[in-house]
Design a protein around this motif. Structure first.
Motif: not given
Ligand code: SF4
Length: 406
Positions: A109-111, A142-148, A385-391
């Motif tokens: 979840n990108p948000d 890995i997702h968290l590593s990329r996001l952060s 902090e949300a990353r997606s537009r809807t977020g």
């Protein structure tokens, strides 16, 4: 068969020998060999299980694996994120039936930034200091590593500092990139990346599990290659506590197709027990196979019945919905001629069945992440902090609501 003699003698089989056994040995012979390995490692006929709760904190996911019936797109009306209070309630219910840990996994979840996970883990540990967190499979890390934009070892270190106790082996599917590309799960983690997360976790002192989801596009050779990759890392780190395999569940997935048979499951479990000579524990996957095949698994190399099932969302979304509470698991173990014992995350024995020591509520129906129709947004998301537009839009609404209530 020469390779069968090697297994009987306790020697390691090569990839080619494993493949020959897998393809040509009778199911009875595979079972006998796997059972002999199980009996060497667990001569006391004890079969363990854990009381924990399998919780999926969000179903929103950007990975879109084609074999997955669970995820929802960002912005979907039936996407959810569980609130901290909802998770506390689930832990309270788990503790009431003798539970000792949460198996916590979810979509990418990108948000939900890394700080959301840190705050959640710290809050859980503050309320339930001895309760264990078996959380976040390698692709989530890995997702968290990329996001952060932080390296994987740093993310693992921060999660450990926040309270992470162990990493579940989900997201391995088949650790061969040809297969991963076909299943649309190469992007979330390549085979090397999955292995690398586990290597870092083991180096950081965590014990983890390993899994395999078979029955999609992989060949027999690729199933064996998957097992050899796990065996090799286990030789290096010794960090895996257990191996769990299950068959692809096709209902409601983009991929579709059909499910592998129970015989295929038992043969795959048996070859895993034979190849993974450096793994102590193999779980029976009764959640996908049903109680009876789960019970048969104990004659095909398994020495653990996995988790008492309180809640399940992922497999159920794909059409399987088997449910066994502690009393039912214990009955299956004893009927197969084994001695049931409760265990912890590290496969240490905690004791006899808890329902024989005190009254615990029966759990005859699987709980879900949320009641149908419950679409509320947890208030604490205003802090992240949300990353997606809807977020971002949702965050703005939450911030306005929060200001108005002050
Ligand atoms: S399997 Fe996991 S990563 Fe893949 S789509 Fe489903 S929730 Fe997302």
């Amino acid at each position: 068969m020469i390779s069968a003699d090697k297994v009987r003698a306790g020697e390691r089989v090569s990839g080619d020998e494993a493949l020959a056994l897998y393809r040509h040995a009778s199911t009875a012979l595979l079972g006998q060999l796997a059972d002999a390995v199980r009996a060497r490692k667990h001569p006391n006929r004890v079969v363990t299980y854990i009381i924990d709760r399998n919780v999926n904190y969000t179903n929103v996911c950007v990975a879109k694996c084609t074999f997955c019936a669970f995820y929802r797109d960002v912005g979907s009306t039936d996407g959810y994120v569980l609130g901290f209070d909802e998770l506390f309630r689930k832990i309270d219910e788990t503790i009431a039936v003798g539970g000792v840990q949460l198996l916590l996994q979810g979509g990418h979840n990108p948000d939900l930034p890394l700080s959301w996970y840190e705050d959640l883990f710290q809050a859980i540990k503050a309320r339930y200091p001895t309760f264990k967190l078996h959380a976040l499979s390698p692709p989530e890390v890995i997702h968290l590593s990329r996001l952060s934009q932080l390296p994987v070892p740093v993310v693992i270190g921060r999660l450990i500092d926040a309270g992470l106790d162990s990493i579940p082996g989900g997201g391995a599917e088949i650790l061969v990139d040809r297969v991963r590309k076909e299943l649309h799960c190469y992007g979330k983690a390549t085979a090397d990346e999955w292995i690398e997360v586990m290597r870092h976790a083991h180096r950081a002192g965590l014990r983890t599990t390993a899994t395999m989801m078979y029955g999609t596009v992989e060949t027999d050779e690729e199933r064996i290659e998957h097992l050899l990759r796990l065996r090799s890392l286990q030789d290096e780190t010794g960090g895996f506590t257990a191996f769990i395999t299950w068959s692809y569940q096709p209902s409601n997935t983009a991929r579709g197709g059909s499910e592998a048979t129970g015989i295929d499951y038992l043969r795959t479990l048996a070859i895993a027990r034979i190849v993974l000579d450096n793994f102590d524990n193999l779980q029976a996957s009764w959640v996908t196979q049903g109680g009876k095949v789960g019970q048969l698994s104990l004659a095909f190399g398994a020495n653990d019945m996995g988790s008492v099932m309180i809640e399940e969302n992922v497999v159920r979304a794909a059409g399987a919905a088997y449910c066994m509470d502690e009393a039912e698991i214990v009955r299956n173990i004893e009927d197969a001629g084994f001695i049931p014992k409760r265990r912890n995350m590290h496969y240490g024995i905690l004791g006899d069945p808890i329902f024989r020591e005190r009254d615990v509520p029966r759990m005859l129906e699987l709980a879900t992440a949320r009641e149908a129709g419950d679409t509320h947004v947890p208030s604490e998301l205003v802090n992240y902090e949300a990353r997606s537009r809807t977020g971002k839009e949702r965050l703005r609404v939450l911030q306005v609501q929060s200001r108005n209530s002050e």
